[in-house]
Design a protein around this motif. Structure first.
Motif, PDB file in Angstrom:
ATOM      1  N   ALA A 113       0.837  -1.212   0.000  1.00 24.82           N
ATOM      2  CA  ALA A 113       0.000   0.000   0.000  1.00 24.82           C
ATOM      3  C   ALA A 113       0.865   1.252   0.000  1.00 24.82           C
ATOM      4  O   ALA A 113       0.565   2.234  -0.703  1.00 24.82           O
ATOM      5  CB  ALA A 113      -0.929  -0.010   1.212  1.00 24.82           C
ATOM      6  N   ALA A 114       1.959   1.235   0.771  1.00 26.07           N
ATOM      7  CA  ALA A 114       2.856   2.392   0.814  1.00 26.07           C
ATOM      8  C   ALA A 114       3.540   2.590  -0.529  1.00 26.07           C
ATOM      9  O   ALA A 114       3.742   3.734  -0.973  1.00 26.07           O
ATOM     10  CB  ALA A 114       3.888   2.203   1.922  1.00 26.07           C
ATOM     11  N   ILE A 115       3.902   1.490  -1.189  1.00 29.49           N
ATOM     12  CA  ILE A 115       4.533   1.598  -2.506  1.00 29.49           C
ATOM     13  C   ILE A 115       3.567   2.220  -3.510  1.00 29.49           C
ATOM     14  O   ILE A 115       3.935   3.117  -4.277  1.00 29.49           O
ATOM     15  CB  ILE A 115       5.021   0.215  -2.985  1.00 29.49           C
ATOM     16  CG1 ILE A 115       6.236  -0.226  -2.169  1.00 29.49           C
ATOM     17  CG2 ILE A 115       5.359   0.240  -4.480  1.00 29.49           C
ATOM     18  CD1 ILE A 115       6.712  -1.631  -2.472  1.00 29.49           C
ATOM     19  N   ALA A 116       2.330   1.752  -3.500  1.00 27.36           N
ATOM     20  CA  ALA A 116       1.331   2.310  -4.422  1.00 27.36           C
ATOM     21  C   ALA A 116       1.131   3.802  -4.170  1.00 27.36           C
ATOM     22  O   ALA A 116       1.019   4.595  -5.122  1.00 27.36           O
ATOM     23  CB  ALA A 116       0.010   1.561  -4.269  1.00 27.36           C
ATOM     24  N   ALA A 117       1.108   4.206  -2.896  1.00 24.09           N
ATOM     25  CA  ALA A 117       0.918   5.616  -2.568  1.00 24.09           C
ATOM     26  C   ALA A 117       2.129   6.455  -2.960  1.00 24.09           C
ATOM     27  O   ALA A 117       2.000   7.643  -3.288  1.00 24.09           O
ATOM     28  CB  ALA A 117       0.646   5.767  -1.071  1.00 24.09           C
ATOM     29  N   ALA A 118       3.317   5.834  -2.934  1.00 22.16           N
ATOM     30  CA  ALA A 118       4.545   6.574  -3.237  1.00 22.16           C
ATOM     31  C   ALA A 118       4.804   6.739  -4.729  1.00 22.16           C
ATOM     32  O   ALA A 118       5.573   7.629  -5.125  1.00 22.16           O
ATOM     33  CB  ALA A 118       5.743   5.869  -2.599  1.00 22.16           C
ATOM     34  N   MET A 119       4.197   5.890  -5.558  1.00 18.45           N
ATOM     35  CA  MET A 119       4.548   5.905  -6.976  1.00 18.45           C
ATOM     36  C   MET A 119       4.335   7.250  -7.666  1.00 18.45           C
ATOM     37  O   MET A 119       5.192   7.678  -8.450  1.00 18.45           O
ATOM     38  CB  MET A 119       3.783   4.809  -7.719  1.00 18.45           C
ATOM     39  CG  MET A 119       4.258   3.392  -7.406  1.00 18.45           C
ATOM     40  SD  MET A 119       6.065   3.204  -7.351  1.00 18.45           S
ATOM     41  CE  MET A 119       6.502   3.721  -9.001  1.00 18.45           C
ATOM     42  N   PRO A 120       3.244   7.979  -7.430  1.00 17.04           N
ATOM     43  CA  PRO A 120       3.094   9.265  -8.136  1.00 17.04           C
ATOM     44  C   PRO A 120       4.230  10.238  -7.859  1.00 17.04           C
ATOM     45  O   PRO A 120       4.751  10.873  -8.781  1.00 17.04           O
ATOM     46  CB  PRO A 120       1.746   9.788  -7.614  1.00 17.04           C
ATOM     47  CG  PRO A 120       0.987   8.560  -7.238  1.00 17.04           C
ATOM     48  CD  PRO A 120       2.013   7.630  -6.675  1.00 17.04           C
ATOM     49  N   VAL A 121       4.646  10.359  -6.581  1.00 16.88           N
ATOM     50  CA  VAL A 121       5.719  11.312  -6.277  1.00 16.88           C
ATOM     51  C   VAL A 121       7.070  10.788  -6.754  1.00 16.88           C
ATOM     52  O   VAL A 121       7.918  11.559  -7.229  1.00 16.88           O
ATOM     53  CB  VAL A 121       5.743  11.657  -4.771  1.00 16.88           C
ATOM     54  CG1 VAL A 121       6.152  10.470  -3.920  1.00 16.88           C
ATOM     55  CG2 VAL A 121       6.675  12.847  -4.513  1.00 16.88           C
ATOM     56  N   LEU A 122       7.301   9.473  -6.691  1.00 18.77           N
ATOM     57  CA  LEU A 122       8.534   8.915  -7.224  1.00 18.77           C
ATOM     58  C   LEU A 122       8.658   9.221  -8.715  1.00 18.77           C
ATOM     59  O   LEU A 122       9.716   9.660  -9.195  1.00 18.77           O
ATOM     60  CB  LEU A 122       8.571   7.401  -7.004  1.00 18.77           C
ATOM     61  CG  LEU A 122       9.226   6.883  -5.726  1.00 18.77           C
ATOM     62  CD1 LEU A 122       8.908   5.403  -5.533  1.00 18.77           C
ATOM     63  CD2 LEU A 122      10.727   7.093  -5.750  1.00 18.77           C
ATOM     64  N   ARG A 123       7.590   8.989  -9.455  1.00 17.01           N
ATOM     65  CA  ARG A 123       7.629   9.222 -10.903  1.00 17.01           C
ATOM     66  C   ARG A 123       7.743  10.707 -11.223  1.00 17.01           C
ATOM     67  O   ARG A 123       8.423  11.095 -12.186  1.00 17.01           O
ATOM     68  CB  ARG A 123       6.392   8.605 -11.546  1.00 17.01           C
ATOM     69  CG  ARG A 123       6.457   7.075 -11.583  1.00 17.01           C
ATOM     70  CD  ARG A 123       5.189   6.460 -12.101  1.00 17.01           C
ATOM     71  NE  ARG A 123       5.348   5.011 -12.262  1.00 17.01           N
ATOM     72  CZ  ARG A 123       4.395   4.123 -12.045  1.00 17.01           C
ATOM     73  NH1 ARG A 123       3.187   4.515 -11.654  1.00 17.01           N
ATOM     74  NH2 ARG A 123       4.620   2.834 -12.211  1.00 17.01           N
ATOM     75  N   ASP A 124       7.113  11.560 -10.424  1.00 16.22           N
ATOM     76  CA  ASP A 124       7.192  12.989 -10.674  1.00 16.22           C
ATOM     77  C   ASP A 124       8.604  13.509 -10.424  1.00 16.22           C
ATOM     78  O   ASP A 124       9.137  14.297 -11.215  1.00 16.22           O
ATOM     79  CB  ASP A 124       6.192  13.739  -9.793  1.00 16.22           C
ATOM     80  CG  ASP A 124       6.156  15.221 -10.109  1.00 16.22           C
ATOM     81  OD1 ASP A 124       5.918  15.569 -11.281  1.00 16.22           O
ATOM     82  OD2 ASP A 124       6.394  16.033  -9.196  1.00 16.22           O
ATOM     83  N   VAL A 125       9.232  13.063  -9.334  1.00 20.59           N
ATOM     84  CA  VAL A 125      10.614  13.475  -9.055  1.00 20.59           C
ATOM     85  C   VAL A 125      11.558  12.950 -10.131  1.00 20.59           C
ATOM     86  O   VAL A 125      12.459  13.657 -10.587  1.00 20.59           O
ATOM     87  CB  VAL A 125      11.041  13.004  -7.652  1.00 20.59           C
ATOM     88  CG1 VAL A 125      12.554  13.168  -7.459  1.00 20.59           C
ATOM     89  CG2 VAL A 125      10.288  13.784  -6.584  1.00 20.59           C
TER      90      VAL A 125
END
Length: 267
Positions: free
Chosen positions: A240-252
């Protein structure tokens, strides 16, 4: 009004300039090919991989040797030269310094330690880190080198390479088992990399260090082999944490790619 003589001179100058630019590009391509081969390469292999004729490669290598950027070892293979060390160290420090604000944004968004790493000579080199505020967190010093097959950043970067290059790389570096979860078979690694490409990110689930889970994405820029990741204990870095982190990871990662493309020195 331009005379025929001056026009001819300009055309000749343009042609010479284009040839010079082409030579510079080819010289850098040779350096990249030597680096991809683990730091040394024979001239026949360089010719096969670059598509350039041997005489052209000889000419370029003589220039690079004279400048100290390439050397010839005792086996007559061509290796990266000592003058590249200073350039690489300065580039790594500069890149790491201006990436820290973006990594800090990752920490603020996810609560976990954020890393920037590059694939260099078959190994992953960590260039920068923004630490988590948690007392239990990952500690990886900038400059630390690890093998690519057992890390999330390594797998994210390997996923962008052809299968034959991946196999050649891990054959050269080896695939030691650092934990019971480490992938040690090339075919199993290729299958894992296919999954990385399908889902758009890579995960290291205790493969490099027990009790640490990492998720990474490659920076989408063809001129660099860099990736960013967040890492922490599995209890916090769950699916769940990985799914939540993906948008900001991809944006950075996209922001880093834009800065690479624009040649900016700072974000």
């Amino acid at each position: 009004m331009t005379s025929a003589g001056s026009a001819g001179s300009t055309a000749a100058g343009d042609a010479a300039g284009s040839a010079g630019v082409q030579s510079v590009r080819r010289a850098f391509e040779l350096l990249e090919l030597i680096a991809d081969a683990g730091g040394s390469q024979g001239i026949s292999q360089l010719s096969a991989r670059s598509g350039l004729p041997v005489p052209t490669i000889h000419r370029l290598l003589r220039t690079l040797i004279g400048a100290g950027y390439v050397r010839q070892d005792l086996s007559r293979r061509y290796a990266l030269g000592p003058r590249l060390i200073r350039l690489g160290d300065l580039a790594d420090r500069s890149l790491g310094a201006w990436a820290v604000p973006l990594l800090t944004r990752l920490v603020e968004a996810t609560g976990e330690t954020a890393n920037l790493a590059i694939l260099e000579g078959g190994e992953v080199v960590y260039l920068a880190q923004a630490p988590s505020a948690h007392s239990m967190r990952m500690f990886t010093e900038p400059g630390h080198r690890v093998l690519a097959h057992c890390t999330a950043v390594g797998k994210a970067l390997l996923a962008g390479l052809p299968a034959e290059e991946v196999v050649a790389l891990v054959t050269r570096t080896g695939m030691p088992a650092l934990t019971p979860h480490t992938i040690t078979d090339p075919d199993a690694l290729l299958a894992a990399l296919a999954a990385c490409r399908a889902q758009g990110y890579a995960v290291d689930d205790g493969e490099q260090e027990l009790g640490v889970r990492c998720v990474a994405v490659a920076v989408p820029h063809p001129g660099t082999r860099t990736a960013i990741s967040i890492s922490g204990p599995p209890a916090r870095v769950d699916d769940a944490a990985i799914a939540a982190a993906m948008p900001v990871l991809r944006d950075v990662a996209a922001q880093l790619a834009r800065h690479f493309a624009d040649g900016h020195a700072a974000p």
